[in-house]
Design a protein around this motif. Sequence first.
Motif, PDB file in Angstrom:
ATOM      1  N   ARG A 132       0.816  -1.217   0.000  1.00 22.62           N
ATOM      2  CA  ARG A 132       0.000   0.000   0.000  1.00 22.62           C
ATOM      3  C   ARG A 132       0.852   1.270   0.000  1.00 22.62           C
ATOM      4  O   ARG A 132       0.313   2.372  -0.118  1.00 22.62           O
ATOM      5  CB  ARG A 132      -0.920   0.016   1.224  1.00 22.62           C
ATOM      6  N   GLY A 133       2.161   1.134   0.151  1.00 21.60           N
ATOM      7  CA  GLY A 133       3.021   2.300   0.233  1.00 21.60           C
ATOM      8  C   GLY A 133       3.074   2.902   1.617  1.00 21.60           C
ATOM      9  O   GLY A 133       3.685   3.952   1.818  1.00 21.60           O
ATOM     10  N   GLU A 134       2.448   2.246   2.589  1.00 18.20           N
ATOM     11  CA  GLU A 134       2.485   2.697   3.983  1.00 18.20           C
ATOM     12  C   GLU A 134       3.619   1.993   4.721  1.00 18.20           C
ATOM     13  O   GLU A 134       3.857   0.793   4.533  1.00 18.20           O
ATOM     14  CB  GLU A 134       1.157   2.391   4.676  1.00 18.20           C
ATOM     15  N   LEU A 135       4.309   2.736   5.572  1.00 17.74           N
ATOM     16  CA  LEU A 135       5.357   2.200   6.433  1.00 17.74           C
ATOM     17  C   LEU A 135       4.861   2.252   7.873  1.00 17.74           C
ATOM     18  O   LEU A 135       4.641   3.338   8.423  1.00 17.74           O
ATOM     19  CB  LEU A 135       6.636   3.013   6.300  1.00 17.74           C
ATOM     20  N   PHE A 136       4.668   1.096   8.477  1.00 20.24           N
ATOM     21  CA  PHE A 136       4.181   1.037   9.851  1.00 20.24           C
ATOM     22  C   PHE A 136       5.366   0.824  10.797  1.00 20.24           C
ATOM     23  O   PHE A 136       6.187  -0.078  10.594  1.00 20.24           O
ATOM     24  CB  PHE A 136       3.158  -0.086  10.009  1.00 20.24           C
ATOM     25  N   LEU A 137       5.448   1.664  11.817  1.00 18.90           N
ATOM     26  CA  LEU A 137       6.509   1.598  12.812  1.00 18.90           C
ATOM     27  C   LEU A 137       5.905   1.117  14.124  1.00 18.90           C
ATOM     28  O   LEU A 137       5.063   1.799  14.719  1.00 18.90           O
ATOM     29  CB  LEU A 137       7.151   2.980  12.990  1.00 18.90           C
ATOM     30  N   LEU A 138       6.320  -0.073  14.573  1.00 13.53           N
ATOM     31  CA  LEU A 138       5.713  -0.722  15.731  1.00 13.53           C
ATOM     32  C   LEU A 138       6.765  -1.032  16.785  1.00 13.53           C
ATOM     33  O   LEU A 138       7.952  -1.215  16.484  1.00 13.53           O
ATOM     34  CB  LEU A 138       5.037  -2.039  15.309  1.00 13.53           C
TER      35      LEU A 138
END
Length: 781
Positions: free
Chosen positions: A474-480
């Motif tokens: 999706r082009g999203e970068l999730f930082l967890l």
Amino acid sequence: MIWLTRLLAALLLLVGLIVAAGGAYLIWLGGSPYYLPGGIAVALSGYWLWRGDRRAGWLYALFLAITIVWALCEVGLGGWQLTARIVGPALFGLPFLLPFIRRRVGKGAVAAGLASLVGFLLILGCALQSPMEIAALSGRSGTPVAIPGDPGLWPSWGRDDAGTRFSPLTQITPTNVETLQLAWTFDTGHDPMRAPVPSPLQSTPLMVDGKLLFCTQTNIVFALDPETGKPLWRFDPKVDPKGGSAVRTCRGVAYHDGGAAVPAPCPRRVITATYGAQLIALDSATGRPCPGFGEGGFVDLNQGMGRTAPGLYYISSAPVIIGDVIVLGGWVADNVSTDEPSGVVRGYDVITGALRWAWDMGNPNNAHGPAPGEAYTRSTPNSWAPMSADAKLGLVFVPTGNATPDHFGAYRSAQSEKYSSSIVALDAATGAVRWSFQTAHHDLWDYDVASQPTLIDLPAPGGTIPALVQPTKRGELFLLDRRTGKPLAAVRERPAPQAGKVPEERLSPTQPFSVGMPSIAGDRISERDMWGITPIDQLWCRIHFRKLRYDGPNTPPGLTESLLYPSLGGGMNWSGVSYDPERRLLMVNSIYYPTLMQLVPRAAAGGGAGPGASHNATDFAAPLPMAGTPYGARLRGFTSPLGTLCLAPPYGRMTAIDMTTRKIAWQRPVGTVRDSGPLGLEVGLPIRMGMPGFGGTLVTRSGLTFFGGVKERAFRAFATDTGEELWSVRMPASGNANPMTYIGPRSGRQFVVIAATGHVTSQSFPLGRTFHAYALPQEAK
């Protein structure tokens, strides 16, 4: 020369009439009003030129002037966008400067010719640069970080189990990289175009135990001398290739050193998994199967899978080994039916091959395998992408896809809905779920989490926070937080489009967006983003866009054709990202390739359930069966009749993200049109446009980023801190694989290795079969 004049006149008349007719249709669809009067002006200029009327040149000059103003108003100074709008009309204007045409129509011809020159000068001034480029404000130096282990090795697929793809080597630097030269090549001997389907070589070698270790797309495992590329041993499992698809591949192997605790034979072993669903342990010294592992070195991964067929289930990514447990998922064919093999993730003993645990999300009772006569839960989300591991936390981080079939989800179970398109942290000892985070709700777009989770440590008061960065299609970068799965950068649920779905389907009202990290998805597409080599195919793309159903990201599939962007290929795909922990820069390579999607009634899709229908390598418009649902699915690239993308460039970019500020440090299109062009022809011009591709990056302590993953037969090195291109070399095929680097154990030279692969899905041909190693000249190391 009257015949040349009339030829130009006839062309202007024909083109003008075509553009005017298309322009009228575009206005009826609610599009730009430019093309109708523009086409009339061009046609009338041609008519007057045929008759020798002096108004021909003046009218064409006026048309060009209005075209230039319109183009600037619509797209500003974007070089590629202006090119699509101005070059075609300007080319038709230049012949007005020919003496015999000037004599025929007078001073107006000069005006038309000069207007054409103005158009070309405007484009030249823009230097064909994309407005989607962000320059680095300044360079940066790194703060040294301790990297455990031998710096000269590459022991895991992502170099480390964290998937950083960061090497602490410094022999090759930004100041000497331009002297890199080819050190050796190795030919695997496999023709990648061989039946049953073309398939690319995408493996990233390991450098460990004094050898380079890798697999081919036919699952042959090689050990090479790292100094010369000469083969040391070769193991062929003789995998049956039937049931193949265009994604049939083996991207890497794993390695385990048991030390003194594992007596000979096989104290050090290579772990590989095959297209035939076999898990194999090989002696690193000889390449022979380890006799104490499973049955003579082999474990049948079809055990407990129930009904299957060749090509429906196999392993494409390298397993991850944490402690003495091998963890792997598997690729399950997309869109074949609602009754496909399970997406179960399993852990096996690295010494004996015995099943330690299984994570069957649909049935926890299968934690140690299903009972005789039963099977793991069918058609659950699978995990085909590379995994990561944190030995200190005892966790394996599993990226999941969506449940089959991809584009119709009304029949999915609650457990499939919960874990689809997610990152799931499993206890490495037991397989129990510690936490999960979903990146796309009720995924109908094939937004599998395809990238390896990258584990980084973020500075915090009093120490660091163990974090996980998850790139997505999706082009999203999730930082967890990798301990808990809680977002460390804000995630916001935003309303999702609801119109256009089929009656049986349900939709998620919202989708998660990582607003605390830069989005790499690209802007929402509009008509002005349409592109073409000529005004006619650009007009065709505008008309097609206006006829599509598109409500922005996550437009649901339906019976009318819809636009999927970012595409099912990304955004970011299996190559993942790289992280320089010293400069705190995350290197992200991304794709911008819109796809057209349409559900078709069952009768039009057929009921076949052959795996070859998944990722069809020869007929991309063939309906995908999705047997067991009321519909099939048709997918194809959004291209013009000339075979070029309708979306304006760039189609591939590299972005550096500062993980301290969580802002973009720099961004640039990567790749030229040298090996691409309309109708599949090669342009041969090294003009930077930004090309799509699926390979990944490698970063080094010295400040270099290596990358070959575009639709161009080139391998490049960039300055990590600024994005400046420092070196490039031509290869026989594009480098759509992840590069790696190591120190030669005898010479002490640093080598950089990449597979020359090509790629079927991005139509990057030819497909390659060789590995290429580059190093500094002997005297310069």
